[in-house]
Design an enzyme around this catalytic site. Sequence first.
Site, mmCIF file in Angstrom:
data_model
loop_
_atom_site.group_PDB
_atom_site.id
_atom_site.type_symbol
_atom_site.label_atom_id
_atom_site.label_comp_id
_atom_site.label_asym_id
_atom_site.label_seq_id
_atom_site.Cartn_x
_atom_site.Cartn_y
_atom_site.Cartn_z
ATOM 1 N N SER A 144 24.877 53.353 -1.963
ATOM 2 C CA SER A 144 26.282 53.395 -2.390
ATOM 3 C C SER A 144 26.438 52.622 -3.686
ATOM 4 O O SER A 144 25.748 51.622 -3.912
ATOM 5 C CB SER A 144 27.193 52.780 -1.327
ATOM 6 O OG SER A 144 28.526 52.668 -1.815
ATOM 7 N N TYR A 157 29.586 46.212 4.436
ATOM 8 C CA TYR A 157 29.088 47.560 4.181
ATOM 9 C C TYR A 157 28.162 47.571 2.971
ATOM 10 O O TYR A 157 27.080 48.165 3.008
ATOM 11 C CB TYR A 157 30.265 48.505 3.947
ATOM 12 C CG TYR A 157 29.870 49.891 3.500
ATOM 13 C CD1 TYR A 157 29.492 50.853 4.424
ATOM 14 C CD2 TYR A 157 29.895 50.242 2.152
ATOM 15 C CE1 TYR A 157 29.142 52.139 4.027
ATOM 16 C CE2 TYR A 157 29.540 51.517 1.738
ATOM 17 C CZ TYR A 157 29.168 52.463 2.673
ATOM 18 O OH TYR A 157 28.814 53.731 2.268
#
Length: 254
Positions: A144, A157
């Site tokens: 990500s 995350y």
Amino acid sequence: MSHLSGRTALITGSTSNIGRAIAVAFAAAGAQVVVSGRDDARGAAVVAQIRARGGAADYIHADLDGGAEAARALATAATELLGGRVDILVNNAGIFPPSTTETADEQMFDRVYDVNVKAPFFLTQTLAPAMATAGGGVIINMGSWVARLSVPVGALYASTKGAMETLTRAWAAEFGPRGVRVNAISPGVVRPTAAEPASAAMMAGTPSGRVGTPEEIAAAAMYLASDEASFVHGTVIDVDGGRTGVAVLAGTAP
């Protein structure tokens, strides 16, 4: 398209969004795919969509809780459905609870690492050696953009995606010499929902000037899974509209 003709693929978390787009794209390219996830209705819908277009697909219910047993059960079931081998593994399943460091409790911490890191670790532990024994294979992980360009929320995350990008390089070193290519995709902001109006603002001032689509991430996965990427090992491909690679200056947003 037949870039993946004769190949088999397991895509985790493929009942919606990016995972669904990858499953549909792989099947359209000739691969036999296993769709996996927790939502049986959505899984059945993805399989029906693929079959309606002449593709080959099956669904396996999988609640990847991070345990080795759950990962191995999915690997075994997928291998059986795919005729004895998995050529391509896409570690796509992941969760992103909206939290800050102050609001994340231990239960949330464990759950996010279980799904985002432990599950793909044990899936890879099971399938990569089998791929090597069968003559080769491909593993694609999902990173990500927030693993490298930080934002004020989602530290938990982001750390899991940083772990997956590190594992990508480590696994490339470990399994690449045995015929298994391991790479990753780092998606940018992809098609926000109505509940995430701020997502589009994160792309203001970038070269693309917009959010991405699941199909654009799937196109990168198609490349990494194909023989066209035969010389690509241990790489994280940014598919983020230029979000991490280009400076965004205040006041320049269109």
